[in-house]
Design a protein around this motif. Structure first.
Motif, short mmCIF file in Angstrom:
data_model
loop_
_atom_site.label_atom_id
_atom_site.label_comp_id
_atom_site.label_asym_id
_atom_site.label_seq_id
_atom_site.Cartn_x
_atom_site.Cartn_y
_atom_site.Cartn_z
N GLU A 1 37.81 35.44 18.63
CA GLU A 1 37.70 36.79 19.20
C GLU A 1 37.67 36.74 20.72
N VAL A 2 36.96 35.74 21.27
CA VAL A 2 36.90 35.58 22.72
C VAL A 2 38.28 35.23 23.27
N LEU A 3 38.96 34.31 22.63
CA LEU A 3 40.29 33.91 23.06
C LEU A 3 41.26 35.09 22.99
N ASP A 4 41.22 35.84 21.90
CA ASP A 4 42.11 37.00 21.76
C ASP A 4 41.85 38.03 22.86
N PHE A 5 40.57 38.24 23.18
CA PHE A 5 40.24 39.19 24.24
C PHE A 5 40.91 38.79 25.55
N PHE A 6 40.75 37.54 25.94
CA PHE A 6 41.33 37.09 27.21
C PHE A 6 42.85 37.06 27.16
N LYS A 7 43.43 36.67 26.04
CA LYS A 7 44.90 36.66 25.92
C LYS A 7 45.47 38.06 26.09
N HIS A 8 44.76 39.06 25.60
CA HIS A 8 45.25 40.44 25.72
C HIS A 8 45.10 41.00 27.13
N THR A 9 44.46 40.28 28.02
CA THR A 9 44.35 40.75 29.41
C THR A 9 45.58 40.37 30.22
N GLY A 10 46.48 39.59 29.63
CA GLY A 10 47.74 39.28 30.31
C GLY A 10 47.86 37.83 30.73
N LYS A 11 48.86 37.60 31.56
CA LYS A 11 49.13 36.24 32.04
C LYS A 11 47.93 35.71 32.81
N ARG A 12 47.82 34.41 32.88
CA ARG A 12 46.74 33.70 33.58
C ARG A 12 45.38 33.94 32.93
N TYR A 13 45.37 34.17 31.61
CA TYR A 13 44.11 34.42 30.92
C TYR A 13 43.19 33.20 31.00
N GLN A 14 43.76 31.99 31.02
CA GLN A 14 42.93 30.79 31.12
C GLN A 14 42.22 30.75 32.48
N SER A 15 42.90 31.20 33.51
CA SER A 15 42.28 31.25 34.84
C SER A 15 41.14 32.27 34.86
N ARG A 16 41.30 33.38 34.13
CA ARG A 16 40.23 34.36 34.07
C ARG A 16 39.03 33.81 33.29
N ILE A 17 39.28 33.06 32.23
CA ILE A 17 38.18 32.41 31.50
C ILE A 17 37.43 31.49 32.46
N ASN A 18 38.19 30.71 33.24
CA ASN A 18 37.58 29.81 34.21
C ASN A 18 36.76 30.59 35.25
N ALA A 19 37.29 31.74 35.71
CA ALA A 19 36.59 32.54 36.71
C ALA A 19 35.26 33.07 36.16
N VAL A 20 35.25 33.49 34.89
CA VAL A 20 34.00 33.96 34.27
C VAL A 20 32.99 32.82 34.19
N LEU A 21 33.45 31.65 33.77
CA LEU A 21 32.55 30.50 33.68
C LEU A 21 32.04 30.10 35.06
N ARG A 22 32.91 30.14 36.06
CA ARG A 22 32.50 29.81 37.44
C ARG A 22 31.42 30.79 37.93
N SER A 23 31.62 32.10 37.66
CA SER A 23 30.63 33.10 38.06
C SER A 23 29.28 32.84 37.41
N TYR A 24 29.32 32.44 36.14
CA TYR A 24 28.10 32.14 35.41
C TYR A 24 27.38 30.95 36.07
#
Length: 105
Positions: A74-97
């Motif tokens: 579900e987490v992966l699907d959420f980020f994939k549906h946000t568009g290209k560079r979804y892996q970078s956005r996952i990384n950005a969320v983890l970095r913020s944390y």
């Protein structure tokens, strides 16, 4: 029925050229602005995480290490549906944390 390319209208919003509002629209906006927060109906607003570590990443780091990571589908699907560079956005969320927790340590 599939849309034809000729039926698609694209518009861009220029914040320097705001749309002209009529008197009724202005009065309605003024009424909402004067309304106390407790009276505003948020029932149709999308839910946002309350986590203090969620913030927008203005610049993503360029040095990364490739790993294998297991996350919920579900987490992966959420980020994939946000568009290209979804892996970078996952990384950005983890970095913020990480940054938020370093500040509290």
């Amino acid at each position: 029925m599939p849309k034809k390319e000729s039926n698609i209208v694209k518009r861009t919003l220029d914040l320097k050229l705001r749309p002209v509002l009529d008197d009724a629209q202005k009065a309605r906006l003024d009424g909402v602005a004067a309304m106390p927060d407790e009276r505003i109906d948020y029932s149709d607003a999308p839910s946002l995480p309350d986590a203090v570590w969620m913030k927008a990443a203005t610049e993503l780091p360029h040095t990364k290490q490739q790993i294998t990571l297991r996350i919920d589908a579900e987490v992966l699907d959420f980020f994939k549906h946000t568009g290209k560079r979804y892996q970078s956005r996952i990384n950005a969320v983890l970095r913020s944390y990480v940054e938020a927790h370093k500040a509290h340590s």
